[in-house]
Every structure is written in C-alpha cells, then in structure tokens.
Design an enzyme around this catalytic site. Structure first.
Site, short mmCIF file in Angstrom:
data_model
loop_
_atom_site.label_atom_id
_atom_site.label_comp_id
_atom_site.label_asym_id
_atom_site.label_seq_id
_atom_site.Cartn_x
_atom_site.Cartn_y
_atom_site.Cartn_z
N HIS A 1 0.85 -1.19 0.00
CA HIS A 1 0.00 0.00 0.00
C HIS A 1 0.88 1.23 0.00
CE1 HIS A 1 1.08 -0.67 4.21
NE2 HIS A 1 1.10 0.65 4.28
N HIS B 1 6.00 7.26 -1.47
CA HIS B 1 6.73 6.00 -1.41
C HIS B 1 5.79 4.85 -1.06
CE1 HIS B 1 6.61 6.96 2.87
NE2 HIS B 1 6.86 5.69 3.11
P1 2AM Z 1 5.55 3.13 5.36
O1 2AM Z 1 5.92 4.59 5.48
O2 2AM Z 1 6.68 2.32 4.90
O3 2AM Z 1 4.33 2.94 4.54
C1 2AM Z 1 1.13 1.22 8.66
O4 2AM Z 1 1.92 0.93 9.76
C2 2AM Z 1 1.85 2.06 7.65
O5 2AM Z 1 2.11 3.37 8.15
C3 2AM Z 1 3.18 1.46 7.24
O6 2AM Z 1 3.15 1.20 5.88
C4 2AM Z 1 4.22 2.48 7.65
O7 2AM Z 1 5.33 2.63 6.85
C5 2AM Z 1 3.45 3.75 7.88
N1 2AM Z 1 4.00 4.49 9.04
C6 2AM Z 1 4.41 5.77 9.01
N2 2AM Z 1 4.81 6.17 10.23
C7 2AM Z 1 4.68 5.12 11.06
C8 2AM Z 1 4.96 4.88 12.44
N3 2AM Z 1 5.43 5.86 13.23
N4 2AM Z 1 4.72 3.66 12.92
C9 2AM Z 1 4.25 2.67 12.14
N5 2AM Z 1 3.96 2.83 10.85
C10 2AM Z 1 4.17 4.03 10.29
#
Ligand code: 2AM
Length: 178
Positions: free
Chosen positions: A44, A126
């Site tokens: 996603h 991203h």
């Molecule tokens: P991503 O930036 O790689 O997409 C769900 O956890 C989604 O939210 C993940 O895909 C994750 O990484 C994003 N995300 C962004 N900040 C986060 C955080 N502090 N903790 C967990 N997930 C986070």
C-alpha cells in the site's frame, strides 16, 4: 470491521488487482538488498499514519475525510529508493505529484483538526516494498507503475503472531462528495 475501543489506523492508497500484480515485477530488482519483502496483499502507499485512535477521534477523522473533494489522478511510480534509517526500499515518484501532495495535505489538516499530530516532515511518495533492507537497489529509474487513483482508504493495522494484517475499514471516492 474490527470492533475495538482503540484501533491502529492509517490513511492509504490501496492498489487494485492490476497494480498489485504489476508491483510483483519490481521484486527481482531487489535481489541482494537484504531484508524482508512486504507480502503482496499488504502492499500500500501510506498517506498519513494515525497511530492508536479512539472512537471519537476516528469519527472526527472520518467526517473530515467526508469533506475532501479532490479529483482523481494518476500516479506514475518510476523510482526505486532506499532509506537507510527506517531500512526500507520503496517504489516512488519524485517530486511528489501535486494532486497527491494536495491529498496528503488535506489529511494532515484533518489530523490537526482532530487533535492528532501529523508527521512534520514533508510528504514523500513511497510505497514500501521491502523492510529491514541493507542496500540500495542497483536500478533507480524503473519502468513506471501507472496507477489511476480514484479513492483513498482508512486502514486498520493489527499485529498477529503470523505477522501484520491490514483491513480496509472505509473508502472515499475522489471527485465524489460523501
Ligand atoms: P511506510 O511509510 O513504509 O508505509 C502502517 O503501519 C503504515 O504506516 C506502514 O506502511 C508504515 O510505513 C506507515 N507508518 C508511518 N509512520 C509510522 C509509524 N510511526 N509507525 C508505524 N507505521 C508508520
């Protein structure tokens, strides 16, 4: 929908079947980069990470999302990148296209209006392909993934013994007033 008082939530673009299948063609380019690939059904593009959200805050966020009236747009994800600190390899597009910036901006405003603190860093397009990676992929420019985006989603994240499980709990069509 999972019935719990507080849920770990995020807003995301959720690929359809065609895009999800096309995302698989980038996997061979990541050989030798180390880490762990994201399972195909979990791929996603995160728009805004919300964290643990109670029922009232979720309602507030949903109402704010109802008021978003941005039009559909098409993404052309054509770059592979590696971020050393979070150790992720992603497929993205730089600079972030204007319509996506507008959508993430609206969601940041929704978070502020509902008492949450959005990530202060500028939004960067991203879609994470691999976690705990060690090396940057050899190819940086890649054939684009064309992704017509006509909706965004609210997604719940649950960590289970078998790994993280995501559930799309609501979807908003772009260009349609809810
Ligand atoms: P991503 O930036 O790689 O997409 C769900 O956890 C989604 O939210 C993940 O895909 C994750 O990484 C994003 N995300 C962004 N900040 C986060 C955080 N502090 N903790 C967990 N997930 C986070």
């Amino acid at each position: 929908m999972t019935e719990t008082a507080s849920q770990r939530l995020f807003f995301a673009l959720w690929p359809g079947g065609v895009q999800r299948e096309q995302l698989e063609r980038y996997r061979p380019l990541l050989r030798g980069c180390g880490g762990r690939p994201i399972r195909p059904e979990n791929l996603h593009l995160t728009l805004a990470f919300l964290g643990n959200v109670d029922e009232a805050t979720r309602k507030c966020l949903e109402q704010a999302a109802d008021a978003i009236t941005l039009p559909p747009f098409t993404l052309k994800l054509d770059q592979l990148g590696f971020w050393r600190r979070p150790q992720v390899i992603w497929l993205g597009q730089e600079p972030t296209p204007e319509p996506l910036l507008a959508l993430s901006g609206e969601l940041k405003r929704a978070m502020l209006a509902c008492g949450l603190e959005p990530d202060p860093r500028p939004f960067r397009t991203h879609l994470t392909l691999q976690r705990r990676a060690h090396r940057t992929p050899r190819s940086r420019e890649v054939p684009p993934l064309e992704w017509p985006v006509d909706s965004f989603m609210l997604v719940a994240s649950e960590t289970r013994p078998e790994g993280v499980v995501y559930e799309v709990v609501r979807e908003w069509r772009l260009g349609v007033v809810s």
